[in-house]
Design a protein around this motif. Sequence first.
Motif, PDB file in Angstrom:
ATOM      1  N   ALA A  68       0.898  -1.273  -0.087  1.00 56.89           N
ATOM      2  CA  ALA A  68       0.128   0.066   0.017  1.00 56.89           C
ATOM      3  C   ALA A  68       0.848   1.265   0.215  1.00 56.89           C
ATOM      4  O   ALA A  68       0.515   2.319  -0.630  1.00 56.89           O
ATOM      5  CB  ALA A  68      -0.879   0.028   1.211  1.00 56.89           C
ATOM      6  N   THR A  69       2.186   1.211   0.631  1.00 60.62           N
ATOM      7  CA  THR A  69       2.865   2.136   0.594  1.00 60.62           C
ATOM      8  C   THR A  69       3.543   2.725  -0.738  1.00 60.62           C
ATOM      9  O   THR A  69       3.493   3.757  -1.279  1.00 60.62           O
ATOM     10  CB  THR A  69       4.130   1.927   1.573  1.00 60.62           C
ATOM     11  N   GLU A  71       1.737   1.993  -3.729  1.00 60.17           N
ATOM     12  CA  GLU A  71       0.699   2.498  -4.304  1.00 60.17           C
ATOM     13  C   GLU A  71       0.264   4.046  -3.922  1.00 60.17           C
ATOM     14  O   GLU A  71       0.149   5.068  -4.715  1.00 60.17           O
ATOM     15  CB  GLU A  71      -0.468   1.735  -3.818  1.00 60.17           C
ATOM     16  N   GLN A  72       0.362   4.205  -2.515  1.00 61.76           N
ATOM     17  CA  GLN A  72       0.245   5.762  -1.924  1.00 61.76           C
ATOM     18  C   GLN A  72       1.488   6.559  -2.546  1.00 61.76           C
ATOM     19  O   GLN A  72       1.102   7.806  -2.867  1.00 61.76           O
ATOM     20  CB  GLN A  72       0.213   5.752  -0.433  1.00 61.76           C
ATOM     21  N   GLN A  75       0.293   7.652  -6.013  1.00 55.91           N
ATOM     22  CA  GLN A  75      -0.855   8.567  -5.922  1.00 55.91           C
ATOM     23  C   GLN A  75      -0.321   9.733  -5.886  1.00 55.91           C
ATOM     24  O   GLN A  75      -0.884  10.673  -6.496  1.00 55.91           O
ATOM     25  CB  GLN A  75      -1.749   8.035  -4.884  1.00 55.91           C
ATOM     26  N   GLU A  76       0.547   9.959  -4.850  1.00 55.60           N
ATOM     27  CA  GLU A  76       0.957  11.538  -4.258  1.00 55.60           C
ATOM     28  C   GLU A  76       1.770  11.953  -5.367  1.00 55.60           C
ATOM     29  O   GLU A  76       1.682  13.171  -5.763  1.00 55.60           O
ATOM     30  CB  GLU A  76       1.842  11.350  -3.138  1.00 55.60           C
ATOM     31  N   ASN A  79      -0.888  12.991  -8.083  1.00 59.19           N
ATOM     32  CA  ASN A  79      -1.515  14.140  -7.681  1.00 59.19           C
ATOM     33  C   ASN A  79      -0.748  15.309  -7.843  1.00 59.19           C
ATOM     34  O   ASN A  79      -1.222  16.489  -8.269  1.00 59.19           O
ATOM     35  CB  ASN A  79      -1.814  13.902  -6.195  1.00 59.19           C
ATOM     36  N   GLU A  90      -7.640   8.971  -9.329  1.00 60.82           N
ATOM     37  CA  GLU A  90      -7.294   7.740  -8.310  1.00 60.82           C
ATOM     38  C   GLU A  90      -6.349   6.895  -9.063  1.00 60.82           C
ATOM     39  O   GLU A  90      -6.895   6.546 -10.403  1.00 60.82           O
ATOM     40  CB  GLU A  90      -8.590   7.280  -7.995  1.00 60.82           C
ATOM     41  N   CYS A  92      -4.631   3.326  -9.206  1.00 56.77           N
ATOM     42  CA  CYS A  92      -4.919   1.806  -8.275  1.00 56.77           C
ATOM     43  C   CYS A  92      -3.986   0.638  -9.059  1.00 56.77           C
ATOM     44  O   CYS A  92      -4.347   0.424 -10.219  1.00 56.77           O
ATOM     45  CB  CYS A  92      -6.342   1.659  -8.359  1.00 56.77           C
TER      46      CYS A  92
END
Length: 180
Positions: A68-69, A71-72, A75-76, A79, A90, A92
């Motif tokens: 998850a780290t 993927e996050q 994401q950042e 963004n 989003e 994913c």
Amino acid sequence: MKQQFIEDVLSNPKNAEIFARWDAIALPDSWLVAGCLFQTVWNRKSNQNPTFGIKDYDIFYFDDDLSATSEQAHQERVNDLFKDLNINIEVCNQARVHQWYPSYFGHAYPELKSVQEGIDRFLIPSTCVGMNPQEIYAPNGFEILYQGVLAMNSLTPHQNLYEQKAHSYQQRWPWLKRMQ
């Protein structure tokens, strides 16, 4: 219909700008998917602004790093890349959806082997579309998309989730038709 689909998708200036910066996304096997594509088509058919009613812009990718780290962090970074567009993007990793889907949606979800398998499992077959600068993936073709057919996907036969999604779509595009 494929050429019409491309023209419609790119009529949305947010989609066009995402594709203009695609190389900077730098995610493995990445695709722009879902609402920002099919809803742009529905907006064009409805003589609406191409961005009307689009809640987010989904980018799927496929990476063996299931954290998850990671993927996050992607994401950042994405963004930051698109912060000037004032849209919700989003990101994913389809390789890890099976890890969180049951607790989030209350249904089992198989381990996927590609982004395309994730697209195949969208709740409504007419919405199963993905695009990147090199390819378009539309496993159910374009005809049902342009006809506005809303039916439950046999790969994800979750009646309650389908009903919520179909209702939400019909609120924004009343001409869409539900099929049993």
